[in-house]
Design a protein around this motif. Structure first.
Motif: not given
Length: 297
Positions: A62-81
């Motif tokens: 039952x999929x319809x046309x896309x409702x939109x796009x979103x861009x996401x990013x995360x921040x964490x240090x190299x150790x994933x603290x």
């Protein structure tokens, strides 16, 4: 014991009992979460080369046309603290918004796949012990049920005006650090498992993980509103694939368990279900560094 001492002890006993009873009454009850089912579908079987759902799949789900796009990013240090303490810091910018959405999320694991009510209650008890309870007004609680794993999340959502930022563009590393530090919530600053200043230090040393672009296709299965989320993912080894997630929300535990079973049955009958968990954040923090947001070719 002298008469005066005995009388004092007798008088104090009901007072102590009353204080204990008062403490029990004043203790905040557990949070009342909403629920989300998160399942993975096999992109090789349901998507075309361009990442768009095939016509047969769209009709079945039952999929319809896309409702939109979103861009996401995360921040964490190299150790994933942050991740190591169950915290996630995420930035989002939709293609039609003039604001950056910033979410600080703390995550408690639930034993099993989330279909055991006692396991969910145990996670709510643990959250309560960390002051995430029914009285926590600025965090939204949600239980996520996937294939074999479940989590209890508390999300603190903020927004930052960005009227001049191009659609889908997110702040760079330094700007992300500065914004995250400026809006850092008190519970994260005072996280009891870590020393004072921990959250600030991790933020100042953070890397950008991502960004990734997600296209959302609203749908309906058996009367349930669903959404297919399609995201191109590049892993730490440079491999490329599509992350194709089907999600649906439920108001109660019982509804969520039924919904999960229904969706798994339908997807499995078509041969579309991927028998693994749908937690995209883990993949992105684990190695995705594609700043181009381009789809794999």
């Amino acid at each position: 014991m002298g008469a005066a001492t005995w009388a004092l002890a007798v008088t104090a006993a009901p007072v102590r009992a009353a204080l204990v009873q008062c403490a029990l009454v004043r203790a905040a009850p557990n949070a009342a979460p909403t629920y989300q089912v998160k399942l993975l579908a096999d992109p090789a079987l349901i998507l075309g080369r361009d990442g768009v759902p095939l016509e047969r799949v769209a009709a079945a789900l039952g999929l319809r046309e896309p409702s939109g796009c979103e861009v996401a990013q995360y921040i964490d240090d190299a150790r994933l603290s942050f991740a190591g303490q169950g915290w996630i810091v995420r930035f989002r910018h939709d293609d039609d918004e003039d604001r950056i959405r910033l979410t600080y999320k703390t995550r408690f694991d639930i034993e099993g796949d989330g279909t055991d009510r006692a396991a969910v209650e145990e996670a709510l008890d643990r959250a309560n012990a960390h002051s995430f309870d029914a009285g926590t007004c600025n965090y939204t609680p949600q239980v996520n049920l996937s294939y074999s794993r479940a989590t209890l999340d508390f999300s603190n959502k903020k927004s930052e005006p960005a009227p001049d930022r191009p659609p889908g563009e997110l702040p760079d590393r330094d700007a992300s650090r500065a914004l995250a530090l400026e809006r850092l919530p008190g519970k994260m600053r005072k996280w009891p498992a870590m020393p004072p200043g921990w959250a600030e230090a991790v933020t100042a040393d953070s890397l950008v993980h991502g960004p990734v672009r997600q296209t959302n296709y609203p749908g309906e299965i058996l009367g349930h509103r669903t959404e297919m989320q399609v995201t191109p993912i590049r892993d730490a080894d440079g491999g490329e694939s599509w992350f194709t997630e089907i999600t649906a929300k439920a108001a109660t535990f019982a509804e969520a368990v039924r919904l999960r079973a229904d969706l798994m049955r339908i997807l499995r009958a078509e041969g579309w279900l991927l028998e693994r968990d749908a937690f995209k954040t883990d993949l992105i923090l684990g190695g995705h560094r594609d700043r181009s947001c381009s789809a794999p070719r």
